[in-house]
Write a protein that holds these residues in place. Structure first.
Motif, PDB file in Angstrom:
ATOM      1  N   ASP A 182      -6.276 -10.616  -8.642  1.00 47.16           N
ATOM      2  CA  ASP A 182      -6.045 -11.714  -9.581  1.00 47.16           C
ATOM      3  C   ASP A 182      -4.573 -11.883  -9.939  1.00 47.16           C
ATOM      4  N   GLY A 183      -3.717 -10.994  -9.422  1.00 44.77           N
ATOM      5  CA  GLY A 183      -2.296 -11.102  -9.711  1.00 44.77           C
ATOM      6  C   GLY A 183      -1.889 -10.542 -11.054  1.00 44.77           C
ATOM      7  N   VAL A 184      -2.841  -9.949 -11.796  1.00 41.81           N
ATOM      8  CA  VAL A 184      -2.485  -9.306 -13.067  1.00 41.81           C
ATOM      9  C   VAL A 184      -1.527  -8.158 -12.795  1.00 41.81           C
ATOM     10  N   MET A 185      -1.819  -7.393 -11.744  1.00 41.12           N
ATOM     11  CA  MET A 185      -0.887  -6.394 -11.219  1.00 41.12           C
ATOM     12  C   MET A 185      -0.348  -6.933  -9.892  1.00 41.12           C
ATOM     13  N   PRO A 186       0.863  -7.482  -9.884  1.00 37.50           N
ATOM     14  CA  PRO A 186       1.395  -8.035  -8.635  1.00 37.50           C
ATOM     15  C   PRO A 186       1.635  -6.974  -7.563  1.00 37.50           C
ATOM     16  N   VAL A 187       1.781  -5.723  -7.988  1.00 38.81           N
ATOM     17  CA  VAL A 187       2.044  -4.622  -7.061  1.00 38.81           C
ATOM     18  C   VAL A 187       1.044  -3.515  -7.345  1.00 38.81           C
ATOM     19  N   SER A 188       0.442  -2.955  -6.306  1.00 37.24           N
ATOM     20  CA  SER A 188      -0.535  -1.880  -6.495  1.00 37.24           C
ATOM     21  C   SER A 188       0.136  -0.601  -6.972  1.00 37.24           C
ATOM     22  N   SER A 189      -0.651   0.276  -7.564  1.00 35.46           N
ATOM     23  CA  SER A 189      -0.122   1.574  -8.001  1.00 35.46           C
ATOM     24  C   SER A 189       0.427   2.368  -6.822  1.00 35.46           C
ATOM     25  N   GLU A 190      -0.252   2.299  -5.689  1.00 35.08           N
ATOM     26  CA  GLU A 190       0.211   3.029  -4.511  1.00 35.08           C
ATOM     27  C   GLU A 190       1.586   2.546  -4.067  1.00 35.08           C
ATOM     28  N   ALA A 191       1.801   1.223  -4.064  1.00 34.87           N
ATOM     29  CA  ALA A 191       3.097   0.683  -3.665  1.00 34.87           C
ATOM     30  C   ALA A 191       4.173   1.053  -4.675  1.00 34.87           C
ATOM     31  N   MET A 192       3.839   1.041  -5.959  1.00 31.86           N
ATOM     32  CA  MET A 192       4.815   1.430  -6.974  1.00 31.86           C
ATOM     33  C   MET A 192       5.174   2.906  -6.858  1.00 31.86           C
ATOM     34  N   LEU A 193       4.181   3.750  -6.558  1.00 32.14           N
ATOM     35  CA  LEU A 193       4.455   5.163  -6.334  1.00 32.14           C
ATOM     36  C   LEU A 193       5.460   5.340  -5.209  1.00 32.14           C
ATOM     37  N   GLY A 194       5.282   4.592  -4.118  1.00 31.13           N
ATOM     38  CA  GLY A 194       6.205   4.688  -3.000  1.00 31.13           C
ATOM     39  C   GLY A 194       7.612   4.273  -3.380  1.00 31.13           C
ATOM     40  N   GLU A 195       7.736   3.191  -4.145  1.00 28.74           N
ATOM     41  CA  GLU A 195       9.062   2.741  -4.573  1.00 28.74           C
ATOM     42  C   GLU A 195       9.730   3.778  -5.467  1.00 28.74           C
ATOM     43  N   TRP A 196       8.954   4.342  -6.397  1.00 25.87           N
ATOM     44  CA  TRP A 196       9.496   5.349  -7.313  1.00 25.87           C
ATOM     45  C   TRP A 196       9.944   6.600  -6.560  1.00 25.87           C
ATOM     46  N   LEU A 197       9.133   7.063  -5.613  1.00 30.00           N
ATOM     47  CA  LEU A 197       9.517   8.248  -4.844  1.00 30.00           C
ATOM     48  C   LEU A 197      10.803   8.015  -4.061  1.00 30.00           C
ATOM     49  N   GLY A 198      10.928   6.835  -3.470  1.00 29.09           N
ATOM     50  CA  GLY A 198      12.149   6.527  -2.762  1.00 29.09           C
ATOM     51  C   GLY A 198      13.356   6.536  -3.677  1.00 29.09           C
ATOM     52  N   ARG A 199      13.173   6.004  -4.878  1.00 31.06           N
ATOM     53  CA  ARG A 199      14.276   5.926  -5.843  1.00 31.06           C
ATOM     54  C   ARG A 199      14.702   7.304  -6.326  1.00 31.06           C
ATOM     55  N   ILE A 200      13.737   8.107  -6.799  1.00 26.87           N
ATOM     56  CA  ILE A 200      14.129   9.417  -7.328  1.00 26.87           C
ATOM     57  C   ILE A 200      14.553  10.348  -6.196  1.00 26.87           C
ATOM     58  N   GLY A 247      14.456   9.022   6.709  1.00 36.84           N
ATOM     59  CA  GLY A 247      15.535   9.041   5.724  1.00 36.84           C
ATOM     60  C   GLY A 247      15.129   8.795   4.291  1.00 36.84           C
ATOM     61  N   ARG A 248      13.815   8.779   3.998  1.00 34.87           N
ATOM     62  CA  ARG A 248      13.404   8.589   2.611  1.00 34.87           C
ATOM     63  C   ARG A 248      12.131   9.379   2.333  1.00 34.87           C
ATOM     64  N   TRP A 249      11.897   9.632   1.043  1.00 35.81           N
ATOM     65  CA  TRP A 249      10.711  10.366   0.629  1.00 35.81           C
ATOM     66  C   TRP A 249       9.548   9.403   0.422  1.00 35.81           C
ATOM     67  N   VAL A 250       8.379   9.777   0.950  1.00 37.71           N
ATOM     68  CA  VAL A 250       7.180   8.956   0.844  1.00 37.71           C
ATOM     69  C   VAL A 250       6.005   9.842   0.452  1.00 37.71           C
ATOM     70  N   HIS A 251       4.941   9.220  -0.062  1.00 42.40           N
ATOM     71  CA  HIS A 251       3.766  10.004  -0.432  1.00 42.40           C
ATOM     72  C   HIS A 251       2.810  10.095   0.752  1.00 42.40           C
ATOM     73  N   VAL A 252       2.030  11.154   0.732  1.00 42.66           N
ATOM     74  CA  VAL A 252       1.054  11.412   1.797  1.00 42.66           C
ATOM     75  C   VAL A 252      -0.306  11.586   1.142  1.00 42.66           C
ATOM     76  N   GLY A 253      -1.287  10.781   1.553  1.00 37.80           N
ATOM     77  CA  GLY A 253      -2.614  10.876   0.963  1.00 37.80           C
ATOM     78  C   GLY A 253      -2.685  10.115  -0.350  1.00 37.80           C
ATOM     79  N   GLY A 254      -3.715  10.411  -1.111  1.00 35.80           N
ATOM     80  CA  GLY A 254      -3.935   9.704  -2.368  1.00 35.80           C
ATOM     81  C   GLY A 254      -4.388  10.644  -3.462  1.00 35.80           C
ATOM     82  N   PHE A 255      -4.741  10.071  -4.600  1.00 35.44           N
ATOM     83  CA  PHE A 255      -5.228  10.858  -5.720  1.00 35.44           C
ATOM     84  C   PHE A 255      -6.695  11.231  -5.503  1.00 35.44           C
TER      85      PHE A 255
END
Length: 288
Positions: A182-200, A247-255
């Motif tokens: 529905d676009g309430v969350m334009p980005v999924s939690s999984e995608a946000m996790l990936g962005e955060w891991l890359g940043r930190i 060259g970047r950190w990414v997550h493997v698997g899920g919760f």
């Protein structure tokens, strides 16, 4: 079925309320007078953000902001477990603030584009203050990372302890599929996790602290037992593993299992809840 927007709003608001409460506990105890004032101010901001989000949740929940913030049972809170942990030493507090505020920035940026117009507007207001929280966290991260051997060691220990629970900030709220569709969350939690891991990950590498991520490389890790007081026991939440790829950190698997987003909390939550809600429970009808 409850409106899935309610679960999202409670997750956002409860994070801010509980972490704001923890930040307020530094009042009178921070290592510098300036930081005593800074953490008091940040805690006040976070609690204010929580109230703003509870106001949005009121028509969905049928409860006013005071009842939502202070009148729910422990198992009804949806904050991530990271937020409820005791402050520990200064190194842990700074590690948690940095990890949390980097994550909060990722999710707030995404929610500015939410189809839930009232939430998008509220997030724009919240970000006006959150940018200063992030600047504060980044400044102290750099100060400790570039400081004495003891300062670096305390920061590293804090990061190592907080990292798995910080990843759980991105545990999906209930019915996230509908929120994304529905676009309430334009980005999924999984995608946000990936962005955060890359940043930190970039920042940790620049400060030769990426071994903190390497400690979780390849496999996920247990987080916390989820039985405390009245809080119903359930499978222990495990978080994804991490790997360095291209060259970047990414997550493997899920919760796996369930954590704070589903009302599962640590042994630290019940004492915090009792203290935070004591006046409201003792004086029904009390308001902020």
């Amino acid at each position: 079925m409850p409106d899935p927007r309610l679960g999202l709003l409670l997750a956002l608001a409860d994070d801010e309320l509980i972490l704001g409460h923890r930040h307020s506990e530094w009042t009178g105890w921070a290592p510098y007078l300036e930081e005593d004032l800074a953490f008091s101010s940040i805690g006040q901001d976070e609690i204010g953000h929580a109230r703003l989000l509870y106001e949005l949740a009121e028509p969905l929940a049928g409860k006013d902001p005071d009842a939502l913030g202070l009148g729910r049972s422990p198992e009804d809170y949806r904050n991530a477990i990271l937020c409820e942990r005791p402050n520990g030493d200064w190194g842990y507090t700074i590690a948690r603030q940095w990890l949390y505020d980097e994550a909060d920035d990722v999710r707030l940026v995404s929610l500015e584009r939410s189809s839930f117009a009232e939430l998008a507007a509220a997030v724009k207001t919240i970000r006006l203050e959150e940018k200063y929280h992030l600047e504060h966290a980044r400044e102290w991260f750099s100060r400790l990372a570039g400081g004495s051997v003891e300062a670096r060691q305390r920061l590293a220990q804090g990061l190592e302890g907080a990292l798995p629970e910080a990843m759980a900030l991105f545990e999906a709220p209930p019915d996230e599929e509908s929120l994304v569709a529905d676009g309430v969350m334009p980005v999924s939690s999984e995608a946000m996790l990936g962005e955060w891991l890359g940043r930190i990950g970039r920042e940790l590498e620049e400060n030769s602290l990426d071994w903190v991520l390497s400690a979780h490389q390849g496999t996920g890790g247990d987080m916390v037992p989820t039985s405390s007081g009245e809080i119903e026991a359930g499978p222990t939440l495990t978080v994804p593993g991490v790997e360095r790829r291209d060259g970047r950190w990414v997550h493997v698997g899920g919760f796996a299992g369930a954590g704070g987003r589903h009302g599962k909390h640590s042994e630290d939550f019940l004492p915090l809840w009792e203290e935070m809600t004591g006046l409201y429970r003792a004086l029904p009808g009390a308001t902020w």
